[in-house]
Write an enzyme that holds these catalytic residues in place. Structure first.
Site, short mmCIF file in Angstrom:
data_model
loop_
_atom_site.label_atom_id
_atom_site.label_comp_id
_atom_site.label_asym_id
_atom_site.label_seq_id
_atom_site.Cartn_x
_atom_site.Cartn_y
_atom_site.Cartn_z
N ASP A 93 63.52 94.34 15.86
CA ASP A 93 62.69 93.33 16.54
C ASP A 93 62.08 92.42 15.49
O ASP A 93 62.24 92.66 14.29
CB ASP A 93 61.64 94.01 17.44
CG ASP A 93 60.63 94.83 16.65
OD1 ASP A 93 60.63 94.75 15.41
OD2 ASP A 93 59.85 95.55 17.27
N SER A 94 61.40 91.37 15.93
CA SER A 94 60.91 90.38 14.96
C SER A 94 59.63 90.85 14.29
O SER A 94 59.23 90.32 13.26
CB SER A 94 60.64 89.06 15.66
OG SER A 94 59.51 89.20 16.50
N GLY A 96 56.78 90.47 15.71
CA GLY A 96 55.70 89.67 16.32
C GLY A 96 54.87 90.46 17.32
O GLY A 96 53.65 90.41 17.30
N GLN A 221 60.48 83.29 27.09
CA GLN A 221 59.14 83.68 27.54
C GLN A 221 58.82 82.92 28.84
O GLN A 221 59.73 82.56 29.55
CB GLN A 221 58.11 83.40 26.43
CG GLN A 221 58.24 84.37 25.24
CD GLN A 221 57.78 85.79 25.57
OE1 GLN A 221 57.13 86.03 26.59
NE2 GLN A 221 58.14 86.75 24.73
N GLY A 248 58.15 89.33 27.30
CA GLY A 248 56.97 89.15 28.14
C GLY A 248 57.11 89.82 29.49
O GLY A 248 56.43 89.45 30.45
N ASP A 298 65.53 98.69 25.94
CA ASP A 298 64.90 99.61 25.01
C ASP A 298 63.61 100.06 25.67
O ASP A 298 62.98 99.28 26.39
CB ASP A 298 64.55 98.92 23.69
CG ASP A 298 63.39 97.96 23.85
OD1 ASP A 298 63.56 96.94 24.54
OD2 ASP A 298 62.30 98.23 23.31
N CYS A 336 73.04 119.15 33.74
CA CYS A 336 72.85 118.27 32.59
C CYS A 336 73.55 118.92 31.39
O CYS A 336 73.46 120.13 31.20
CB CYS A 336 71.36 118.07 32.29
SG CYS A 336 71.07 117.11 30.79
N CYS A 338 73.01 118.21 28.16
CA CYS A 338 72.28 118.09 26.90
C CYS A 338 72.03 119.48 26.31
O CYS A 338 72.13 120.50 27.00
CB CYS A 338 70.96 117.34 27.08
SG CYS A 338 69.58 118.37 27.61
N CYS A 341 69.30 121.62 28.10
CA CYS A 341 69.69 122.18 29.40
C CYS A 341 70.79 123.22 29.29
O CYS A 341 70.88 124.14 30.10
CB CYS A 341 70.10 121.07 30.36
SG CYS A 341 68.70 120.04 30.81
N HIS A 367 66.65 115.93 25.85
CA HIS A 367 67.04 115.80 27.27
C HIS A 367 66.78 114.38 27.78
O HIS A 367 67.64 113.79 28.43
CB HIS A 367 66.28 116.81 28.13
CG HIS A 367 66.43 116.52 29.59
ND1 HIS A 367 67.54 116.91 30.32
CD2 HIS A 367 65.66 115.79 30.45
CE1 HIS A 367 67.43 116.45 31.56
NE2 HIS A 367 66.30 115.77 31.66
ZN ZN Z 1 69.21 118.03 29.82
#
Ligand code: ZN
Length: 408
Positions: A93-94, A96, A221, A248, A298, A336, A338, A341, A367
């Site tokens: 990111d900048s 800012g 913006q 924004g 993000d 799941c 992951c 899990c 997870h």
């Molecule tokens: Zn999981």
């Protein structure tokens, strides 16, 4: 010029799209979720674990890295990729947003912002030009133009002036970035050995060994005002960036306003460039944004909520601190894949969180990131199969967390 973004599929029932963004450190399939690596680390997770969960890109916070450890340290290690041992794409990111939200502001002029950082109070100055220099030194694959993100709520006149300033800033960033890239290009022809102490090293990071250059995204913006969003989008698009971010949003406004801000900007964005909706959101919000033509996201939620024991699931969030999970032998979420899990029960993870054991927050983080990344992967599959709209509606209806307002 080589095209960095390829639009692969467009949904017939919504504005959802699948695409492929090519960067110096690899390809990103969109829609994409970018885990946040604020301090040069996605909190509690190693780059190896990120690769195992198929994270294709992470985000680095320029302000935090600039303040600590500082650019000299990162340059010494040959850029952020080498420093943190992540060889995939990075978006920086900048800085800012953090300057305005964390630092002690001293002086704001059209030239830039003077501030005292929040760690040791040292003074620094950031202009559009050195925002580009700093991001070139970090060596991310995608840099962001410096912008002003206005708070919510915001008066019309202030939002209008601020959006104009963001446009002026974006123009200077574009010009400065072009100069950096051309200098890097020039130095490539004449220099063979790479010296970490060479004064042009930071600039060389803006184009890595594969020859692909650092991309630059502009930021739209305009706060909650439809006409300002339109004007800002047109002005930023006129400057011709590699991609466009909607800034924004997710700054405390009601969800309908957030959706409207994106809807006001989207028609003016070119179809053949990636679109990044900044700083959001809940799982249903991400699907709603995809349906509105956004490609990249993000969000701090998966990592931040993990630290207070909150896990994401298709039915909504679970607070694993709750007593109801004490004897629960089920995984956080059935089916799941992951690590948390596959190997551990809710009851055990609850115990770890209650006992403030580091492993507890690590497992929930693994997870939660898996959940977000998997949601994007599922969205891409559904878009490709032409069933995204049904999937989105069913997911949003199923997701019951009360504080996550659902749309439609
Ligand atoms: Zn999981």
């Amino acid at each position: 010029m080589q095209k960095n973004f390829e639009l692969l599929t467009t949904d017939r029932h919504s504005k959802a799209r699948c695409g492929r963004l090519t960067t110096a450190h690899g390809v990103i399939d969109t829609p994409a979720f970018m885990p946040i690596g604020t301090q040069g680390t996605v909190k509690a997770v190693t780059p190896r674990e990120l690769r195992e969960m198929n994270a294709q890109i992470i985000l680095g916070n320029t302000y935090h890295l600039f303040v600590r450890p500082g650019l000299d340290v990162i340059k010494h290690f040959g850029g952020l990729h080498n420093f943190m041992n992540w060889n995939g794409p990075i978006l920086t990111d900048s800085g800012g947003y953090q300057i305005f939200s964390l630092a002690n502001l001293c002086k704001i002029t059209d030239d830039g912002v003077e501030f005292q950082n929040h760690i040791d109070g040292a003074r620094a100055f950031i202009s559009p030009e050195n925002a580009m220099e700093i991001q070139a030194a970090l060596g991310g694959d995608i840099a962001m133009a410096l912008d002003e993100c206005v708070p919510y709520p915001c008066e019309y006149d202030y939002a209008a002036q601020s959006a104009e300033m963001t446009t002026r800033c974006a123009k200077r960033c574009k010009e400065a970035h072009a100069v950096i890239l051309s200098e890097v290009e020039g130095s490539r022809g004449t220099t063979s050995a790479v010296s970490q102490r060479d004064s042009s090293t930071s600039r060389r990071s803006a184009r890595n060994d594969s020859g692909a250059r650092q991309l630059l995204f502009g930021i739209v913006q305009g706060a909650a005002f439809e006409d300002l969003r339109k004007q800002s989008t047109q002005a930023i698009v006129d400057l011709d960036f590699d991609g466009y971010a909607i800034g924004g949003v997710s700054v405390g406004e009601p969800e309908e306003e957030m959706m409207r801000a994106v809807e006001s900007a989207e028609p003016f964005l070119p179809r053949d460039k990636p679109r990044y909706a900044m700083g959001l959101g809940t799982p249903p919000q991400l699907l709603e944004m995809i349906a509105r033509g956004m490609d990249m996201f993000d969000c701090v939620l998966p990592t931040r909520l993990a630290r207070n024991g909150t896990a994401f699931a298709a039915a909504g969030t679970l607070n694993l601190k709750n007593a109801e999970f004490a004897l629960d032998k089920n995984p956080i979420e059935e089916n799941c894949t992951c690590q948390a899990c596959r190997e551990f029960s809710r009851g055990y993870i609850r115990h770890l969180i209650k006992a403030e054991e580091i492993l507890g927050l690590r497992l929930i983080t693994l997870h939660n990131l898996h959940f977000y990344l998997n949601l994007m992967s599922r969205a891409r599959t559904e878009i490709e199969s032409g069933t995204f709209d049904q999937f989105r509606k069913a997911f949003v209806a199923e997701y019951k967390t009360r504080d996550a307002i659902t749309v439609e």
